[in-house]
Design a protein around this motif. Structure first.
Motif, PDB file in Angstrom:
ATOM      1  N   ILE A   1     -25.536  13.495 -12.373  1.00  0.00           N
ATOM      2  CA  ILE A   1     -25.938  13.833 -11.010  1.00  0.00           C
ATOM      3  C   ILE A   1     -26.839  12.747 -10.416  1.00  0.00           C
ATOM      4  O   ILE A   1     -26.639  12.294  -9.294  1.00  0.00           O
ATOM      5  CB  ILE A   1     -26.653  15.204 -10.999  1.00  0.00           C
ATOM      6  CG1 ILE A   1     -25.638  16.296 -11.327  1.00  0.00           C
ATOM      7  CG2 ILE A   1     -27.316  15.467  -9.652  1.00  0.00           C
ATOM      8  CD1 ILE A   1     -26.241  17.652 -11.548  1.00  0.00           C
TER       9      ILE A   1
ATOM     10  N   LEU B   1     -24.973   9.646  -9.442  1.00  0.00           N
ATOM     11  CA  LEU B   1     -24.176   9.838  -8.216  1.00  0.00           C
ATOM     12  C   LEU B   1     -25.071   9.772  -6.982  1.00  0.00           C
ATOM     13  O   LEU B   1     -24.738   9.116  -5.996  1.00  0.00           O
ATOM     14  CB  LEU B   1     -23.438  11.181  -8.277  1.00  0.00           C
ATOM     15  CG  LEU B   1     -22.277  11.240  -9.280  1.00  0.00           C
ATOM     16  CD1 LEU B   1     -21.744  12.667  -9.393  1.00  0.00           C
ATOM     17  CD2 LEU B   1     -21.159  10.289  -8.880  1.00  0.00           C
ATOM     18  N   ILE B   2     -26.213  10.455  -7.041  1.00  0.00           N
ATOM     19  CA  ILE B   2     -27.104  10.450  -5.876  1.00  0.00           C
ATOM     20  C   ILE B   2     -27.626   9.043  -5.628  1.00  0.00           C
ATOM     21  O   ILE B   2     -27.700   8.581  -4.481  1.00  0.00           O
ATOM     22  CB  ILE B   2     -28.267  11.448  -6.073  1.00  0.00           C
ATOM     23  CG1 ILE B   2     -27.726  12.872  -6.107  1.00  0.00           C
ATOM     24  CG2 ILE B   2     -29.296  11.319  -4.952  1.00  0.00           C
ATOM     25  CD1 ILE B   2     -28.779  13.948  -6.177  1.00  0.00           C
TER      26      ILE B   2
ATOM     27  N   GLN C   1     -28.606  11.162   0.638  1.00  0.00           N
ATOM     28  CA  GLN C   1     -29.229  11.417  -0.673  1.00  0.00           C
ATOM     29  C   GLN C   1     -30.416  12.366  -0.539  1.00  0.00           C
ATOM     30  O   GLN C   1     -30.677  13.160  -1.443  1.00  0.00           O
ATOM     31  CB  GLN C   1     -29.628  10.104  -1.359  1.00  0.00           C
ATOM     32  CG  GLN C   1     -30.971   9.508  -0.942  1.00  0.00           C
ATOM     33  CD  GLN C   1     -30.810   8.549   0.232  1.00  0.00           C
ATOM     34  OE1 GLN C   1     -29.777   8.538   0.887  1.00  0.00           O
ATOM     35  NE2 GLN C   1     -31.810   7.735   0.490  1.00  0.00           N
TER      36      GLN C   1
ATOM     37  N   ILE D   1     -22.333  17.308  -7.802  1.00  0.00           N
ATOM     38  CA  ILE D   1     -23.767  17.065  -7.633  1.00  0.00           C
ATOM     39  C   ILE D   1     -24.527  18.377  -7.429  1.00  0.00           C
ATOM     40  O   ILE D   1     -25.566  18.615  -8.035  1.00  0.00           O
ATOM     41  CB  ILE D   1     -24.020  16.128  -6.427  1.00  0.00           C
ATOM     42  CG1 ILE D   1     -23.437  14.744  -6.712  1.00  0.00           C
ATOM     43  CG2 ILE D   1     -25.512  16.025  -6.120  1.00  0.00           C
ATOM     44  CD1 ILE D   1     -23.474  13.803  -5.532  1.00  0.00           C
TER      45      ILE D   1
END
Lengths: 521, 343
Positions: free
Chosen positions: A128, A131-132, A151, A199
């Motif tokens: 996660i 990805l952010i 984000q 996410i």
């Protein structure tokens, strides 16, 4: 894909303006040509000062960051094309305030087409945080309109949401950017959805889309194979694409006034944002371009363009064959919530979803406003169930307390009230002014409160110092009173004894002298 | 590109205007007016024409005095609507000066002195009507006998004479009489409703002779306004519902103590004109959806109370004016729940 017809909740109010969408959907998405100059805004959220990492004269390559991210709250901007930075200054950009924003101007180099992409991520395997971080590094902000850094929205939503809402409603006339995107690139939009689900760990994703976009619906449905994804077709009615309104239609939940959707366990993103996320994660692409609808009766060929950020609006109008003799007004966004552009040299930004070059016949200038006859047509169409005619009176007479009691702050400025007003009153303008007035007033109150607090603290401090001084002075006075007495006591005693001694000595001496004298006598 | 200051969103408009709304209202008056002319003759037309002219002139005069633009205000047709509604309420035997006084109080006092269209707290037509009703009760309650009750409605020349000086016409009493609602009030306690209906020349099938068809005409006009979404259903529906329910409650089976059947009240006097055209005047009515229900109910109740227990044969004007007083309070108390606020 879930085929069961989902229950829909109905939106109070709303209007059905002429759609004007078909003219820009005649062909595929066009690639806008590289302009000789790009004006890239580097505006940060909350107007924080951007930390530039290029200087005038620097050579930049495509995809190079122009600003350093200010911690995690900043929004990265990248060079959309290779070239040389020729200026860094404030330029007018399409915003409601009309105030200039800091932009980096790049003289583009058409011979250098290399793109310094980020490393592609293997998304189902990525964590996660990775990805952010990638979304932040790609400079992705909400492409639906507000332009909030994605984000940040995701950070606030972590472990908070059970439902992801993907906004494909696109309810405003003329705008077809999302529709065109879905028709041609639905697969990647769905990939973006899956990344968002990964996410947020949300249980489901509802993709809300109005029923006047059959092609886009078909394209979406073709790619939604995951059971968590659900394409929900909603009746076309403006403003069903406003975030809280769409959430209500899809889930029946009303986001309580003054709170965000995440607080109710819902995260809402635009389909364009989902697409940008997919490109950033799967292909490592920074957000350098977006799809912008260019439409209006003053154009020969309305179309959707994939445009590099910073491209002047004039270039797009040129591509679409603008007739300057017919052009009456230039709008950024749709005719209901868009802003009027002062001229065509303004750049396309990450949030520019549509440019309307309109004629007097298509969107006539408003006639002079007449008196409000309280007909209540505005009450019928208000999607937030306000009383626009009452708010108008309060806004006009600057009765801000009453305006607040009638929930002016809940107005989403969709413009439905002014659209139907038979007296042609620019109601939204009044509401915006009143909101600004209320903000100003509360700022003033805050400043006054702060000044009062400071004054009171100051008073206390002065009183304290005074008291301390007084005490010290009193102590000193007491000490002084006691000391001289003691000192005087001892010295007096000494003096007395000394004097006595002297006297006795004198007496003795005298008696001796006397004795001597007596003796001499 | 034009060089005017940038306009605020929204940049598009549905295209409706105040004058269009008013034009629809005028159109919707046609069937009821036609019935009124059929049953009461030329006097109605004289009232209409003269009041519209006087309204436009007086509005123009006041606007000049107030140094405001005259033509935009005249073109919005609001003064015309006020004049038409007032003309439809005046008796067909009204002399010209009665109309002039009524129009003066409607347009000059009731509307312009408060600031013009949109600022008047009271329905201007009803202000004018009530002023002349209280000041000139004789002229105001002298109605013609409707076509059917008499064979001899005044002809054109007689109507002209009545219009210019009613008192001069010899034998005017032959044409005139109390309206159905009035005579029903007068007879109360004397006869069963059914007996009275048969004996009285001004009673029709289910309400007053002629009046029932005039009301049907205004009902059609009102339905047209609803269909065109010029008015909302809330006010007319509650006016008619409360009036009908109260009439039913006190109908007393048609005994001699009865205050009249629901049909008599719904299709008698100014009921339909009042419910669809007068009570719905947006400027002076309540504007919240729930508030409009309260407002309509209040009007329905007052109309019935005045008709059944008051001194005036009809009570629409007083009911509307009383409800106008209450409208701001009603609006304040019936604010709808805003989206996103606690239920």
């Amino acid at each position: 894909m879930n085929n069961a017809l989902p229950k829909l909740w109905s939106l109070p109010g709303g209007i059905h303006p002429p759609e004007n969408k078909s003219q820009s959907l005649n062909g595929p998405i066009r690639m806008a040509a590289l302009p000789p100059q790009l004006t890239v805004p580097v505006t940060q959220p909350d107007y924080a000062t951007p930390q530039l990492c290029v200087q005038v004269g620097d050579r930049v390559h495509k995809g190079q960051a122009l600003v350093r991210a200010a911690q995690s709250s900043g929004l990265l901007a990248h060079a959309p094309a290779a070239g040389v930075v020729s200026a860094i200054a404030g330029y007018p950009v399409p915003n409601a305030s009309g105030l200039p924003e800091l932009c980096v101007v790049i003289d583009t180099d058409p011979t250098d087409t290399r793109w310094a992409k980020l490393k592609a991520l293997d998304y189902p395997g990525a964590g996660i945080d990775t990805l952010i971080e990638r979304i932040a590094d790609a400079g992705i902000s909400g492409l639906g309109g507000a332009g909030f850094p994605t984000q940040l929205k995701l950070h606030s939503a972590l472990q908070q949401v059970d439902t992801l809402v993907l906004n494909a409603a696109e309810c405003e006339p003329f705008i077809t950017a999302d529709t065109a995107l879905l028709c041609e690139r639905a697969a990647e939009v769905v990939t973006g959805c899956m990344i968002l689900l990964q996410i947020t760990v949300a249980a489901r994703c509802l993709i809300g889309i109005e029923d006047n976009k059959p092609q886009a619906i078909a394209a979406l449905q073709q790619h939604c194979s995951d059971a968590r994804l659900q394409v929900v077709v909603i009746p076309a009615r403006y403003p069903s694409g406003a975030e809280n309104q769409l959430i209500h239609i899809l889930t029946g939940k009303e986001i309580p006034s003054g709170t965000l959707a995440v607080h109710s366990g819902i995260l809402c993103h635009n389909v364009g944002t989902a697409y940008a996320i997919a490109r950033a994660v799967v292909h490592g692409e920074q957000l350098l371009s977006r799809i912008t609808t260019v439409s209006g009766a003053a154009l020969r060929e309305p179309a959707n363009y994939e445009v590099l950020t910073g491209t002047p609006v004039a270039a797009l109008l040129q591509h679409s064959g603008v007739d300057h003799t017919q052009l009456s007004r230039l709008l950024c966004g749709g005719p209901l919530m868009g802003i009027e552009l002062p001229h065509a040299q303004l750049p396309v930004t990450k949030t520019t979803n549509c440019v309307v070059a309109t004629t007097e016949a298509e969107l006539p200038s408003p006639p002079p406003a007449q008196a409000c006859i309280r007909c209540g047509l505005c009450v019928d169409v208000c999607p937030v169930q306000l009383l626009p005619q009452q708010l108008y009176w309060f806004a006009r007479s600057k009765e801000y307390t009453k305006a607040q009691a009638h929930n002016l702050q809940d107005c989403i400025e969709c413009g439905a009230c002014a659209y139907v007003c038979p007296s042609h009153i620019p109601l939204v303008q009044y509401y915006r002014n009143a909101k600004a007035g209320i903000r100003e007033q509360s700022d003033k109150h805050q400043r006054a409160d702060y000044a009062k607090q400071r004054f009171e603290v100051h008073q206390q401090r002065v009183a304290l110092v005074q008291a301390q001084n007084d005490q010290r002075r009193a102590e000193r006075a007491a000490a002084v009173k006691a000391q001289p007495a003691a000192a005087a006591g001892t010295s007096a005693q000494d003096a007395i004894t000394a004097a006595l001694a002297r006297v006795q000595a004198k007496k003795a001496a005298q008696s001796i002298d006397a004795g001597k004298q007596d003796d001499s006598k | 590109m034009n060089n005017a200051a940038p306009t605020s969103s929204p940049h598009s408009h549905q295209g409706h205007s105040v004058s269009q709304l008013m034009l629809h209202v005028l159109l919707a008056c046609v069937p009821g007016t036609a019935a009124l002319v059929f049953f009461f003759g030329f006097g109605v037309l004289f009232n209409l024409v003269s009041l519209v002219l006087m309204a436009l002139l007086s509005e123009a005069a006041v606007l000049r005095l107030r140094r405001r633009a005259v033509m935009p205000a005249l073109r919005d047709l609001s003064a015309t609507v006020t004049a038409v509604l007032l003309a439809l309420a005046l008796p067909p035997t009204a002399p010209w000066w009665l109309g002039l006084i009524a129009i003066f109080f409607a347009i000059v006092v009731g509307k312009q002195l408060y600031g013009g269209l949109g600022y008047n707290p009271f329905n201007p037509a009803m202000v004018g009507y009530v002023v002349v009703l209280i000041s000139f009760p004789v002229q105001m309650t002298r109605w013609l006998l409707p076509q059917g009750a008499t064979d001899a409605l005044p002809g054109f020349s007689e109507a002209v004479t009545i219009f210019f000086d009613g008192e001069l016409l010899q034998g005017i009493d032959a044409f005139t009489g109390a309206t159905a609602l009035d005579s029903f009030r007068q007879q109360q306690g004397a006869q069963l409703v059914s007996e009275f209906r048969q004996s009285s020349p001004v009673m029709g099938q289910w309400s007053g002779l002629g009046w029932e068809w005039i009301n049907v005409g205004f009902l059609f006009g009102g339905l047209y306004l609803l269909y065109k979404r010029i008015i909302r259903w809330h006010i007319p529906a509650t006016v008619l519902l409360t009036l009908g329910l109260l009439a039913l409650l006190f109908h007393d089976g048609g005994s001699s103590a009865s205050h009249g059947s629901p049909l008599m009240h719904l299709f008698g006097g100014a009921t339909m004109l009042g419910a669809f055209f007068i009570a719905t005047d947006p400027v002076t009515a309540a504007t919240t959806p729930r508030g409009q229900l309260v407002y309509g109910a209040l009007i329905g109740i007052v109309i019935y109370v005045i008709r059944a227990f008051g001194n005036y044969p009809d009570g629409v004007a007083f009911a509307v004016l009383l409800a106008n007083f209450a409208a701001p309070l009603i609006d304040t108390c019936t604010q709808p729940r805003t989206f996103g606020h606690a239920k």
